[in-house]
Design an enzyme around this catalytic site. Structure first.
Site, PDB file in Angstrom:
ATOM      1  N   ARG A 109       8.687  38.622  24.319  1.00 15.67           N
ATOM      2  CA  ARG A 109       7.302  38.164  24.291  1.00 15.67           C
ATOM      3  C   ARG A 109       7.292  36.764  23.665  1.00 15.67           C
ATOM      4  O   ARG A 109       7.418  36.632  22.454  1.00 15.67           O
ATOM      5  CB  ARG A 109       6.474  39.145  23.437  1.00 15.67           C
TER       6      ARG A 109
ATOM      7  N   TYR B  27       5.485  36.633  10.981  1.00 20.27           N
ATOM      8  CA  TYR B  27       6.460  37.725  10.874  1.00 20.27           C
ATOM      9  C   TYR B  27       7.750  37.518  11.659  1.00 20.27           C
ATOM     10  O   TYR B  27       8.640  38.357  11.611  1.00 20.27           O
ATOM     11  CB  TYR B  27       5.808  39.063  11.274  1.00 20.27           C
TER      12      TYR B  27
ATOM     13  N   HIS C 131       1.159  38.392  20.166  1.00 24.80           N
ATOM     14  CA  HIS C 131       0.817  39.712  20.731  1.00 24.80           C
ATOM     15  C   HIS C 131      -0.475  39.597  21.546  1.00 24.80           C
ATOM     16  O   HIS C 131      -0.543  40.031  22.692  1.00 24.80           O
ATOM     17  CB  HIS C 131       0.657  40.734  19.604  1.00 24.80           C
TER      18      HIS C 131
HETATM   19  C1  LIG Z   1      -2.622  54.909  20.473  1.00 27.10           C
HETATM   20  C2  LIG Z   1      -2.706  53.496  19.986  1.00 27.10           C
HETATM   21  N1  LIG Z   1      -2.223  53.183  18.771  1.00 27.10           N
HETATM   22  C3  LIG Z   1      -2.283  51.907  18.320  1.00 27.10           C
HETATM   23  C4  LIG Z   1      -2.848  50.923  19.084  1.00 27.10           C
HETATM   24  C5  LIG Z   1      -2.890  49.480  18.589  1.00 27.10           C
HETATM   25  N2  LIG Z   1      -1.911  48.684  19.334  1.00 27.10           N
HETATM   26  C6  LIG Z   1      -2.294  47.878  20.341  1.00 27.10           C
HETATM   27  S1  LIG Z   1      -0.994  47.072  21.053  1.00 27.10           S
HETATM   28  C7  LIG Z   1       0.109  47.806  19.999  1.00 27.10           C
HETATM   29  C8  LIG Z   1       1.589  47.505  20.088  1.00 27.10           C
HETATM   30  C9  LIG Z   1       2.197  47.885  21.393  1.00 27.10           C
HETATM   31  O1  LIG Z   1       3.502  47.411  21.476  1.00 27.10           O
HETATM   32  P1  LIG Z   1       4.385  47.624  22.751  1.00 27.10           P
HETATM   33  O2  LIG Z   1       4.265  49.010  23.247  1.00 27.10           O
HETATM   34  O3  LIG Z   1       5.747  47.136  22.446  1.00 27.10           O
HETATM   35  O4  LIG Z   1       3.695  46.693  23.850  1.00 27.10           O
HETATM   36  P2  LIG Z   1       3.516  45.099  23.858  1.00 27.10           P
HETATM   37  O5  LIG Z   1       2.171  44.824  23.225  1.00 27.10           O
HETATM   38  O6  LIG Z   1       4.640  44.504  23.103  1.00 27.10           O
HETATM   39  O7  LIG Z   1       3.497  44.696  25.287  1.00 27.10           O
HETATM   40  C10 LIG Z   1      -0.554  48.654  19.102  1.00 27.10           C
HETATM   41  C11 LIG Z   1       0.110  49.425  18.039  1.00 27.10           C
HETATM   42  C12 LIG Z   1      -3.378  51.292  20.353  1.00 27.10           C
HETATM   43  N3  LIG Z   1      -3.930  50.401  21.164  1.00 27.10           N
HETATM   44  N4  LIG Z   1      -3.275  52.575  20.790  1.00 27.10           N
END
Ligand SMILES: Cc1ncc(C[n+]2csc(CCOP(=O)(O)OP(=O)(O)O)c2C)c(N)n1
Ligand SMILES: [Mg+2]
Length: 388
Positions: free
Chosen positions: A280, A293, A284
């Site tokens: 990425r 971080y 985010h």
């Molecule tokens: C069930 C749930 N828990 C927490 C969140 C908050 N949240 C949004 S994005 C994220 C991280 C996701 O990371 P990843 O699966 O690696 O996907 P990326 O964003 O890196 O594409 C979190 C914890 C959420 N949207 N849904």
């Protein structure tokens, strides 16, 4: 969207304690499927060459064009958020090859379940990119008809779409269809219970589904090493189906591996886990500040693996694209940017009360109560104005 500002939520770390992501667990030597090196040199793969053997120069240029236009659209959306035109944006910067390669591997009758970052896959499915922006502007709850392009609405609840995909795949198998399903999710999502359940169900019911995990090394501020002690693709083995790690910045390899996995599904051989190893490059979301971080050197190390530069080098060195192609594409990219800006700024604000209409088909007492509260709240502004 409920994604919080990481900058506000996470304690500050001094530069000296910044973490780097994706350290290999001790003793593991993951195999990475690669057809194009970061320098754009074509390398052979006994297993996967067959899946791109009949690709034409025009199709290769098409893959490049898809990546360039997707990146341009994404950059435009980020700028629009900074100008106050969107509430939030989740950039795909750096993940173009993973998304275009896998998206172009799907057949029209396959069904796709995305997260919130799959703008490149949406592009491949024929969803107009401006339709992706309504939800991020807060003027609608989705923006496209999932059944028009077999591309489900964006899903924010991490990992839940892997269960939807599994159920859908079990359904089409019962219908006797020979199409397949692909579910996108991230490295962070791999820790969710929903994903574990999806793996179990799809395996025991032999569901025609491909789990496409974009390991972009971060789940907001958590590195992949906090999600797993083994390379993610190896998890599939425990559930009884194959897992493959592919270079997620290599569009050809992503195309080949996803085609292979989708064909397995169509032949009735069940699920596959594809781990697209990528990065990425941006934040985010626009609410996040990754400098809090992660170290700059990490991003710099990935910049040399850029998916677009590598494909361009390959096209140029193999004589499959000339200068005119790149010049025309630049003009097309400018035109896309202009169209996106114009369409977004012209999106009408919805009726403020419309949100209460879509919760229940026949209405609900609680919704009526909320509507009345909201009406009183709105009216309070009018009173304030008059009082002053
Ligand atoms: C069930 C749930 N828990 C927490 C969140 C908050 N949240 C949004 S994005 C994220 C991280 C996701 O990371 P990843 O699966 O690696 O996907 P990326 O964003 O890196 O594409 C979190 C914890 C959420 N949207 N849904
Ligand atoms: Mg991630």
């Amino acid at each position: 969207m409920t994604v919080e500002s990481t900058a506000a939520r996470k304690p500050r770390r001094s530069a000296g304690t910044k973490r780097t992501a994706a350290k290999k667990p001790p003793g593991s030597q993951p195999d990475l499927v690669q057809l194009l090196t970061p320098e754009g040199r074509r390398v052979e793969s006994a297993e996967y060459d067959a899946y791109v053997a009949d690709i034409t120069p025009e199709e290769l240029r098409g893959l490049y064009r898809d990546m360039v236009l997707t990146r341009r659209f994404d950059a435009e959306a980020t700028s629009l958020q900074r100008q106050g035109e969107l509430g939030l944006w989740a950039s795909l910067l750096g993940q173009e090859a993973a998304q275009i390669g896998s998206g172009r591997a799907t057949r029209e009758d396959d069904y796709v379940f995305p997260t919130y970052r799959e703008h490149g896959v949406a592009w491949c499915r024929g969803v107009d990119p401006t339709n992706l922006l309504g939800m991020f502007r807060g003027v609608n709850n989705g923006g496209w008809d999932p059944n028009s392009n077999n591309f489900h609405l964006y899903t924010i609840v991490i990992g839940s779409q892997t269960l939807h995909a599994t159920g859908y795949a079990m359904g089409i198998a019962k219908d006797g269809a020979d199409s397949a399903v692909i579910a996108y999710f991230g490295d962070g999502a791999s820790s969710q219970g929903d994903v574990a359940e999806a793996f179990t169900f799809s395996a025991v019911y032999n569901a025609p589904v491909v789990f496409f995990c974009q390991n972009n090394q971060w789940a907001i501020s958590e590195p992949t090493e906090r999600q797993t002690r083994v390379p993610l693709y190896q998890r599939a083995q425990g559930y009884g189906f194959p897992g493959v790690r592919v270079d997620g910045n290599d569009v050809l390899a992503c195309l080949a591996v996803t085609k292979w996995a989708l064909e397995r599904a169509r032949r009735g051989e069940g699920p596959t886990l594809v781990e697209a190893y990528t990065y990425r490059m941006g934040a985010h979301t626009t609410s996040d500040d990754p400098t809090k971080y992660r170290a700059d050197e990490e991003r710099e190390a990935w910049e040399v693996k850029d998916p677009i530069l590598r494909m361009r080098a390959y096209l140029e060195e193999s004589g499959q694209a000339d200068e005119a192609f790149f010049t025309e594409l630049e003009a097309e990219s400018e035109a896309l940017g202009k169209r996106v800006r114009e369409v977004v700024r012209a999106m009408p604000d919805p009726d403020r009360f419309a949100m209460f209409e879509n919760a229940y088909a026949d209405g609900h007492a609680l919704v009526d109560e909320e509507r009345a509260q909201f009406a009183a709240y709105q009216a309070s502004f009018a009173d304030e104005g008059e009082g002053k």
